[in-house]
Scaffold this motif. Structure first.
Motif, PDB file in Angstrom:
ATOM      1  N   LEU A  47       0.838  -1.200   0.000  1.00 47.11           N
ATOM      2  CA  LEU A  47       0.000   0.000   0.000  1.00 47.11           C
ATOM      3  C   LEU A  47       0.873   1.249   0.000  1.00 47.11           C
ATOM      4  O   LEU A  47       0.605   2.206  -0.723  1.00 47.11           O
ATOM      5  N   PHE A  48       1.935   1.217   0.810  1.00 43.64           N
ATOM      6  CA  PHE A  48       2.815   2.384   0.890  1.00 43.64           C
ATOM      7  C   PHE A  48       3.439   2.685  -0.476  1.00 43.64           C
ATOM      8  O   PHE A  48       3.362   3.812  -0.970  1.00 43.64           O
ATOM      9  N   TRP A  49       4.000   1.674  -1.093  1.00 40.54           N
ATOM     10  CA  TRP A  49       4.678   1.918  -2.376  1.00 40.54           C
ATOM     11  C   TRP A  49       3.693   2.209  -3.499  1.00 40.54           C
ATOM     12  O   TRP A  49       3.993   2.995  -4.404  1.00 40.54           O
ATOM     13  N   LEU A  50       2.497   1.591  -3.412  1.00 37.63           N
ATOM     14  CA  LEU A  50       1.477   1.917  -4.410  1.00 37.63           C
ATOM     15  C   LEU A  50       1.089   3.389  -4.283  1.00 37.63           C
ATOM     16  O   LEU A  50       0.985   4.104  -5.282  1.00 37.63           O
ATOM     17  N   THR A  53       4.033   5.518  -5.647  1.00 34.92           N
ATOM     18  CA  THR A  53       4.213   5.475  -7.096  1.00 34.92           C
ATOM     19  C   THR A  53       2.989   6.030  -7.817  1.00 34.92           C
ATOM     20  O   THR A  53       3.121   6.815  -8.742  1.00 34.92           O
ATOM     21  N   PHE A  54       1.783   5.625  -7.345  1.00 36.33           N
ATOM     22  CA  PHE A  54       0.599   6.066  -8.087  1.00 36.33           C
ATOM     23  C   PHE A  54       0.369   7.562  -7.927  1.00 36.33           C
ATOM     24  O   PHE A  54       0.005   8.243  -8.894  1.00 36.33           O
ATOM     25  N   PHE A  57       2.662   9.244 -10.185  1.00 39.83           N
ATOM     26  CA  PHE A  57       2.203   9.086 -11.560  1.00 39.83           C
ATOM     27  C   PHE A  57       1.027  10.020 -11.842  1.00 39.83           C
ATOM     28  O   PHE A  57       0.960  10.669 -12.899  1.00 39.83           O
ATOM     29  N   TYR A  58       0.104  10.092 -10.863  1.00 35.46           N
ATOM     30  CA  TYR A  58      -1.052  10.971 -11.012  1.00 35.46           C
ATOM     31  C   TYR A  58      -0.601  12.418 -11.150  1.00 35.46           C
ATOM     32  O   TYR A  58      -1.089  13.167 -12.005  1.00 35.46           O
ATOM     33  N   LEU A  60       2.277  13.421 -12.260  1.00 36.27           N
ATOM     34  CA  LEU A  60       2.916  13.546 -13.581  1.00 36.27           C
ATOM     35  C   LEU A  60       1.865  13.728 -14.684  1.00 36.27           C
ATOM     36  O   LEU A  60       2.005  14.568 -15.579  1.00 36.27           O
ATOM     37  N   ILE A  61       0.787  12.918 -14.575  1.00 32.83           N
ATOM     38  CA  ILE A  61      -0.275  12.996 -15.589  1.00 32.83           C
ATOM     39  C   ILE A  61      -0.929  14.366 -15.567  1.00 32.83           C
ATOM     40  O   ILE A  61      -1.095  15.015 -16.598  1.00 32.83           O
ATOM     41  N   THR A  62      -1.328  14.831 -14.365  1.00 31.23           N
ATOM     42  CA  THR A  62      -2.061  16.107 -14.287  1.00 31.23           C
ATOM     43  C   THR A  62      -1.174  17.281 -14.654  1.00 31.23           C
ATOM     44  O   THR A  62      -1.627  18.206 -15.309  1.00 31.23           O
ATOM     45  N   VAL A  64       1.973  17.338 -16.243  1.00 33.95           N
ATOM     46  CA  VAL A  64       2.799  17.356 -17.454  1.00 33.95           C
ATOM     47  C   VAL A  64       2.083  16.729 -18.652  1.00 33.95           C
ATOM     48  O   VAL A  64       1.920  17.375 -19.687  1.00 33.95           O
ATOM     49  N   VAL A  65       1.638  15.487 -18.480  1.00 32.31           N
ATOM     50  CA  VAL A  65       1.179  14.737 -19.661  1.00 32.31           C
ATOM     51  C   VAL A  65      -0.097  15.332 -20.256  1.00 32.31           C
ATOM     52  O   VAL A  65      -0.159  15.624 -21.451  1.00 32.31           O
ATOM     53  N   VAL A  66      -1.108  15.546 -19.400  1.00 35.23           N
ATOM     54  CA  VAL A  66      -2.393  16.036 -19.928  1.00 35.23           C
ATOM     55  C   VAL A  66      -2.251  17.428 -20.531  1.00 35.23           C
ATOM     56  O   VAL A  66      -2.704  17.649 -21.666  1.00 35.23           O
ATOM     57  N   ARG A  68       0.340  18.746 -21.838  1.00 33.20           N
ATOM     58  CA  ARG A  68       1.147  18.672 -23.051  1.00 33.20           C
ATOM     59  C   ARG A  68       0.341  18.090 -24.217  1.00 33.20           C
ATOM     60  O   ARG A  68       0.271  18.682 -25.289  1.00 33.20           O
TER      61      ARG A  68
ATOM     62  N   MET B  34       6.136  -1.573  -9.352  1.00 31.04           N
ATOM     63  CA  MET B  34       5.303  -0.364  -9.364  1.00 31.04           C
ATOM     64  C   MET B  34       6.117   0.796  -9.912  1.00 31.04           C
ATOM     65  O   MET B  34       5.649   1.579 -10.744  1.00 31.04           O
ATOM     66  N   VAL B  38       5.458   2.946 -13.394  1.00 28.03           N
ATOM     67  CA  VAL B  38       5.390   4.407 -13.511  1.00 28.03           C
ATOM     68  C   VAL B  38       6.457   4.899 -14.496  1.00 28.03           C
ATOM     69  O   VAL B  38       6.176   5.764 -15.341  1.00 28.03           O
ATOM     70  N   TYR B  67      -4.456   8.714 -25.338  1.00 28.25           N
ATOM     71  CA  TYR B  67      -5.081   9.856 -24.660  1.00 28.25           C
ATOM     72  C   TYR B  67      -6.515  10.032 -25.141  1.00 28.25           C
ATOM     73  O   TYR B  67      -7.454  10.129 -24.346  1.00 28.25           O
ATOM     74  N   PRO B  87      -7.867  13.103 -15.867  1.00 23.57           N
ATOM     75  CA  PRO B  87      -6.494  12.750 -15.483  1.00 23.57           C
ATOM     76  C   PRO B  87      -6.436  11.533 -14.552  1.00 23.57           C
ATOM     77  O   PRO B  87      -5.553  10.688 -14.688  1.00 23.57           O
ATOM     78  N   ALA B  91      -4.672   8.139 -15.582  1.00 20.65           N
ATOM     79  CA  ALA B  91      -3.595   7.600 -14.745  1.00 20.65           C
ATOM     80  C   ALA B  91      -3.890   6.145 -14.374  1.00 20.65           C
ATOM     81  O   ALA B  91      -3.018   5.278 -14.460  1.00 20.65           O
TER      82      ALA B  91
END
Lengths: 197, 250
Positions: A47-50, A53-54, A57-58, A60-62, A64-66, A68, B34, B38, B67, B87, B91
């Protein structure tokens, strides 16, 4: 699949139970006691690492990725609509130019026709004038000639009277040997001539 | 022997033991994958779109297609308003998809074949629905459980069913993904195990091993489909549930 699962459980069961306290040894072997996905030993760490990491990642998505990719897509849409508008504009300009060309062509045709018409009219007028002038000249010359002919004719007639008088005087002189005055002969000739006329 | 044990692939091993206040948060092989998930998904999305070309190349096109595919999924299920959750759904989709795909490599660990991981992701969806729904609609959010036009006599019964179905959502969402990944990987491992077992029996065994080898190849293709499909299913269901947070009235 389920069978394999059961086989595995059956294999795992009779194995030597791990000694209590050996779990924190840091190795894997003692943790064979249950089906691994249901083994709660590592739930906390997963749970901690999820979460780490998640959430990264979230983020990064909000962040940078979206932005861009949506930026790329929006830029493309804009570019396409701008290009279409540009094409429309160019088409319109072309049509306008074509219309202007047609109009100019028509104008030029009309102008040419007008100039030709004018030239024709002018030439005709000039020709008419020239003809009238020449005709006038001719008529004048004709009249002059007629007048001169009339003059000559009347002069000739008058001369005829004089000649006739002289001839009559001479005839009378030679025939009758009578001297008549020139005046009398002239009057007589005149009278005779007038009688004949 | 561990190599032929179909369950061995789901074992978690501590790579870097970390203990904080009696809590074991060791960096395990699960945590490693994980991180790889990522990194893989992030690298795909960032490197492919780095040049921001108007006319995309292959990689950029792939990223854009992913996307737009997820965006269409969210828009179809939750409407234009649902795009505020895009988003999050994107994700989830990328994380699940890349985790599933990593799992297809031999000797790799499948993050999504761990019930705790899929349960946590499902709970994240359901908690988002609950918290956003309550914040946005206050008590009107509970209209979700009270369908309109139902006779008063059977209303309690209907409400009970609605509540049960709401509660079962995170369970079904997490178990669907977990069970698909688990079952597929066990099947693959069993068939691949047949190949090595038969192969060790001599010439006859090697000939006999052709069939499970062919099955393994076929199953790998099937698992590739399942990996992508389950990520899609997860994203579709997540956006359907998130739609409830936006429009609780049926």
């Amino acid at each position: 699949m389920a069978e394999a699962f059961r086989i595995q459980l059956a294999q795992a069961e009779p194995g030597p139970a791990p000694a209590p306290g050996s779990e924190t040894a840091g190795t894997v072997e003692p943790e064979h006691k249950s089906f691994p996905p249901f083994d709660a030993t590592h739930f906390a760490s997963q749970l901690f690492w999820l979460a780490v990491t998640f959430l990264f990642f979230y983020w990064l998505i909000t962040k940078v990725v979206v932005p861009r990719i949506s930026g790329i897509l929006a830029a493309r849409r804009e570019r396409i609509s701008a290009d279409i508008a540009e094409a429309e504009r160019a088409k319109e300009a072309t049509e306008k130019a074509a219309a202007a060309y047609e109009k100019q062509l028509a104008d030029a045709r009309a102008g040419a026709f007008r100039i030709a018409e004018e030239a024709r009219g002018q030439a005709k007028a000039e020709a008419d004038a020239t003809r009238a002038r020449i005709e006038g000249d001719l008529n004048r010359k004709l009249a002059e000639a007629e007048a001169r002919i009339g003059d000559i004719k009347s002069k000739a007639l008058a001369d005829v009277g004089a000649i006739a008088g002289e001839a009559a005087e001479a005839v009378v002189k030679s025939l009758a040997d009578v001297n008549v005055s020139t005046q009398e002969v002239g009057d007589a000739v005149h009278a005779a001539l007038n009688e004949r006329r | 022997m561990a190599a032929e044990d179909p369950i061995h692939q789901f074992h978690i091993e501590r790579l870097v033991p970390i203990h904080i206040g009696g809590l074991d948060i060791s960096f395990t092989n699960a945590a490693l994958f994980m991180v790889l998930t990522v990194l893989g998904a992030g690298a795909f999305l960032l490197l492919s779109t780095g040049s921001r070309r108007v006319v995309p190349g292959r990689w950029q096109s792939a990223a854009e297609l992913t996307y737009e595919f997820v965006a269409k999924t969210v828009r179809d299920s939750a409407g234009e308003e649902g795009m505020r959750f895009f988003p999050f759904v994107f994700a989830l989709f990328m994380f699940v998809l890349v985790a599933n795909l990593w799992g297809l490599f031999p000797y790799f660990f499948t993050v999504t074949a761990q019930i705790i991981v899929t349960a946590a992701l499902s709970l994240a969806v359901i908690l988002t629905v609950l918290i956003y729904g309550l914040w946005r609609h206050k008590l009107h959010f509970f209209h979700l459980f009270v369908p309109s036009g139902v006779p008063k006599a059977i209303l309690p019964f209907v409400v009970l069913i609605e509540v049960l179905s709401f509660v079962s959502r995170p369970i079904s969402l997490s178990i669907r993904l977990f069970a698909n990944m688990l079952a597929g990987h066990i099947t693959l491992k069993v068939f691949a195990g047949f190949v090595t077992m038969l192969g060790s029996l001599g010439a006859v065994g090697i000939v006999g091993a052709i069939l499970p080898l062919a099955a393994t190849v076929g199953l790998t293709a099937l698992e590739l489909l399942v990996a992508a499909l389950q990520a899609y299913v997860f994203a579709v269901l997540a956006s359907l549930y998130l739609n409830d947070a936006l429009h609780p009235g049926h």
